[in-house]
Write a protein that holds these residues in place. Structure first.
Motif, short mmCIF file in Angstrom:
data_model
loop_
_atom_site.label_atom_id
_atom_site.label_comp_id
_atom_site.label_asym_id
_atom_site.label_seq_id
_atom_site.Cartn_x
_atom_site.Cartn_y
_atom_site.Cartn_z
N TRP A 653 0.85 -1.19 0.00
CA TRP A 653 0.00 0.00 0.00
C TRP A 653 0.89 1.24 0.00
CZ3 TRP A 653 -4.59 1.28 -1.45
CH2 TRP A 653 -5.17 2.48 -1.01
N ASP A 654 1.37 1.66 1.20
CA ASP A 654 2.27 2.80 1.28
C ASP A 654 3.72 2.42 1.01
OD1 ASP A 654 0.18 4.50 1.95
OD2 ASP A 654 0.39 4.11 4.09
N GLU A 655 4.02 1.13 1.04
CA GLU A 655 5.41 0.69 0.88
C GLU A 655 5.94 0.93 -0.54
OE1 GLU A 655 3.23 -2.61 3.27
OE2 GLU A 655 2.81 -1.18 1.65
#
Length: 726
Positions: A653-655
């Protein structure tokens, strides 16, 4: 046993096979919740018995299924009498009200009088048996197969937002799509360009950048508009004109931040600028002809567009999640919603206008592809579902199963299963409506498509439903009437003259690929997955690939070919902590897999550059794909530059910056459309593919041998190695 029989009557599975020969039972609690989402109370033994009694009584009086399918030829009347009609009692009176407005009557068992007169379409069939019972159902008369492309073809696969040009505002747009189609069709002789879903997104800050979780699949997103190509833009005067120029300059800055500074694509920033520009352009009066065209579009789209634009207007006031709106506004047909609609007519007109403008530019891109000589044209993409709080679920709430999400069961590749956060359609409501929501969706997306890719095409047969609040492992399959779904698909594709491509990767139940092939739906074959899984496990020789597919080296969810050949995708997943096993183990296994394929390519004489030449390896992969009988070969556009980054990395996701990366070269440097068109590396890759030997616009009945020589090899003018960006 009672619950199992009740579940079977409603198409709900009580067991599934995560792998061949392994059967896993579904928990009773899951079955009960899924049945409840289908309007069936199975919460107690007494409720199960009552539901079975109702089902048995309904079945006893059922003359016909909710949808009767008749498969025929591509033109004219139905060719084969459905078994359901053949089994009607003698003397049954049959009346058909066709969608074309005709009325046709006859009696069983002599069906010849009326059956041969039925045209293709979705009709209403009324059957009255002796004794007074009467039933009205949907009759779908469909061509036997969806259209297929003529001959073999090759084309580009690209995520549109990722391909910026010197004229786009921070992300690729429909003007860029038309430019790409014109250049690649005329200059390279390719036959199609396949893009990501262009569906309307859910507004918000930040907006979910994934094109596979839209607010609506029925209408496109105006963020893809080329503002300067809107006719009214040219007629803006005074302060409006000045402000539009300022916004255009800011759009140029966004583009430069991506292409020159290496920043991520910022969809929200792009939309902020475009939205203000569109508000200004909306002030410019339409000319009489333009006004007439807009009114025709409104009339053609009808309630579907009115509901979509109303949701957009209400979302501006109450937020994008309609479940949190005032209770009365959650119903699109309530008196309160009607009053709100009346008070928001200006905003509804604005959003309706955006849908029209986007439709116009989609049409222009389709024309550009055809005029460039593309045999297929633009291949649009249909996402598997929609956001639970978006426009489609608000407008068609009854058609979606409340409290359910679709996903994938646990299997050998993912023991935890998947939950995609998308509500499923109710198969019973679809059938009762004559598949109206499905038909409207297909007709909308096929308007300007040369072909349509259907994400997770297995969903036409069954979907994995996950009750809200449960892990994906606690879901179950729910079955759809695949015959009816395929018939509607074939009918709408026939009317649009468009081919259909099904994304059939992953877990596919037996018989599905055969059924799709029978109805003309192409499959998807990705090189790295094509192995002899029932035998040696070695790479599948090219001659053993299926003909009815789009053969590709990768997809938006998989590593690029350069990353696969170099092992870069393993290193990326290691850096992000996504590996389930030690790094060295993954490296060794991946290296062995790649080496096996390289050995296969070398043995076939497809790797003259040698196994250590990365560019040569990419060209060899595409040489291999051309050796297969696949009727379409897709070229992942970033492969032409050696881009190592996937557009989407599942499980993150945010990675990882999913859906926000521009097309780049092997060093990760963003490359715009103008530079890409002049890329020696791209042209070297395209030399692998056969040239087109007829110019765009040549008559199909004119023999190619009599035409003046023409191939994509003829340069028009030297191109700069790095165009100046302004």
């Amino acid at each position: 046993m009672g619950l199992a029989r009740l579940a079977a009557l409603h198409g709900v599975a009580t067991e599934f096979e995560p792998s061949e020969g392994v059967t896993v039972p579904v928990a009773d609690a899951t079955v009960v919740r899924v049945l409840a989402a289908l309007g069936v109370d199975a919460s107690t033994p007494q409720a199960v018995r009552a539901a079975l009694d109702r089902a048995d009584r309904a079945a006893a009086g059922l003359l016909l299924p909710p949808a009767v399918v008749a498969w025929g030829g591509p033109e004219g009347s139905a060719a084969v009498l459905p078994q359901a009609l053949a089994e009607l009692p003698d003397g049954t009176a049959l009346r058909v009200a066709t969608e074309q407005g005709a009325r046709i009557s006859w009696s069983a068992p002599d069906h010849s009088a009326g059956w041969a007169q039925l045209p293709l379409g979705v009709h209403r069939l009324t059957a009255s048996v002796p004794g007074g019972r009467t039933l009205e159902v949907t009759l779908v008369v469909a061509p036997g197969r969806a259209p297929r492309p003529q001959g073999r073809s090759h084309g580009f696969l690209v995520q549109l937002y990722s391909l910026l040009s010197a004229r786009s505002w921070g992300m690729g747009d429909l003007g860029d799509l038309a430019e790409l189609a014109t250049w690649s069709g005329r200059g390279l002789g390719v036959s199609f360009v396949q893009v990501n879903p262009l569906h309307a997104a859910v507004p918000g800050a930040p907006t979910d950048p994934s094109p596979y979780r839209p607010s609506s699949r029925r209408f496109p997103d105006p963020v893809h508009l080329r503002i300067e190509d809107i006719p009214e833009y040219a007629y803006a005067q005074g302060p409006v004109r000045q402000r539009l120029q300022e916004l255009r300059d800011k759009g140029s800055q966004l583009r430069e931040s991506v292409l020159d500074k290496g920043e991520l694509i910022d969809r929200d920033a792009v939309w902020t600028l475009k939205r203000e520009a569109l508000e200004l352009v909306h002030r410019v009066p339409l000319g009489p002809g333009r006004r007439a065209a807009y009114c025709d579009f409104l009339a053609e789209q009808g309630r579907a567009l009115e509901d979509h634009a109303t949701w957009c207007a209400l979302a501006e006031v109450h937020g994008p999640e309609w479940h949190s709106w005032p209770a009365a506004l959650r119903d699109p047909r309530s008196p309160e919603t009607a009053r709100a609609r009346s008070g928001l007519m200006d905003r509804i007109d604005f959003h309706s206008r955006l849908a029209w403008l986007t439709d116009e530019q989609l049409a222009a891109a389709g024309r550009a592809a055809r005029e460039a000589g593309m045999g297929v044209g633009i291949v649009h993409d249909l996402a598997v579902g929609v956001h639970p709080g978006g426009a489609d679920t608000w407008a068609q709430g009854d058609a979606f199963a409340a409290g359910m999400s679709i996903g994938a069961p646990p299997d050998a590749f993912n023991a935890r299963g998947q939950d995609w956060g998308l509500p499923p359609w109710r198969p019973d409501v679809l059938a009762a409506s004559g598949y109206a929501p499905y038909r409207g969706l297909l007709r909308g997306i096929l308007r300007h498509a040369g072909a349509l890719r259907i994400d997770h095409v297995m969903g036409l047969f069954r979907l994995w439903w996950v009750p809200q609040g449960c892990p994906p492992t606690e879901g179950t399959y729910v079955r759809y009437d695949a015959d009816a779904m395929l018939a509607v698909l074939a009918l709408e594709a026939h009317r649009a003259g468009a081919a259909v491509v099904g994304e059939d990767l992953g877990t596919v139940e037996p018989g599905v690929r055969e059924a799709l092939e029978k109805r003309g739906v192409l499959g998807t074959s990705v090189l790295w997955f094509e192995r002899d899984w029932t035998g040696s496990g070695r790479p599948l020789p090219p001659q053993e690939w299926r003909e009815g597919c789009v053969a590709t080296a990768t997809t938006h969810d998989l590593p690029s070919t350069a990353a696969r050949l170099t092992g870069g995708h393993v290193e990326l997943r290691h850096r992000l902590g996504l590996l389930a096993r030690p790094l060295e183990h993954e490296r060794t296994e991946d290296s062995a897999d790649v080496r096996e394929w390289l050995d296969q390519l070398a043995a076939l004489g497809l790797l003259p550059e040698g196994v250590d030449d990365e560019e040569g390896g990419i060209r060899a992969v595409y040489r291999f794909l051309l050796r297969t009988p696949a009727c379409m070969v897709g070229i992942w556009l970033p492969d032409a530059l050696g881009d190592r980054r996937p557009q989407n990395l599942p499980g993150t996701w945010d990675e990882y910056p999913n859906w926000r990366l521009p097309v780049a070269d092997a060093a990760g440097r963003p490359v715009g459309l103008e530079e890409l068109a002049a890329s020696p590396r791209l042209h070297a890759l395209l030399e692998v593919f056969p040239p087109r030997t007829a110019p765009p616009g040549a008559r199909p009945d004119q023999p190619f041998a009599t035409l003046a020589p023409w191939t994509r090899r003829t340069p028009c003018a030297p191109a700069p190695s790095r165009p100046v960006r302004r």
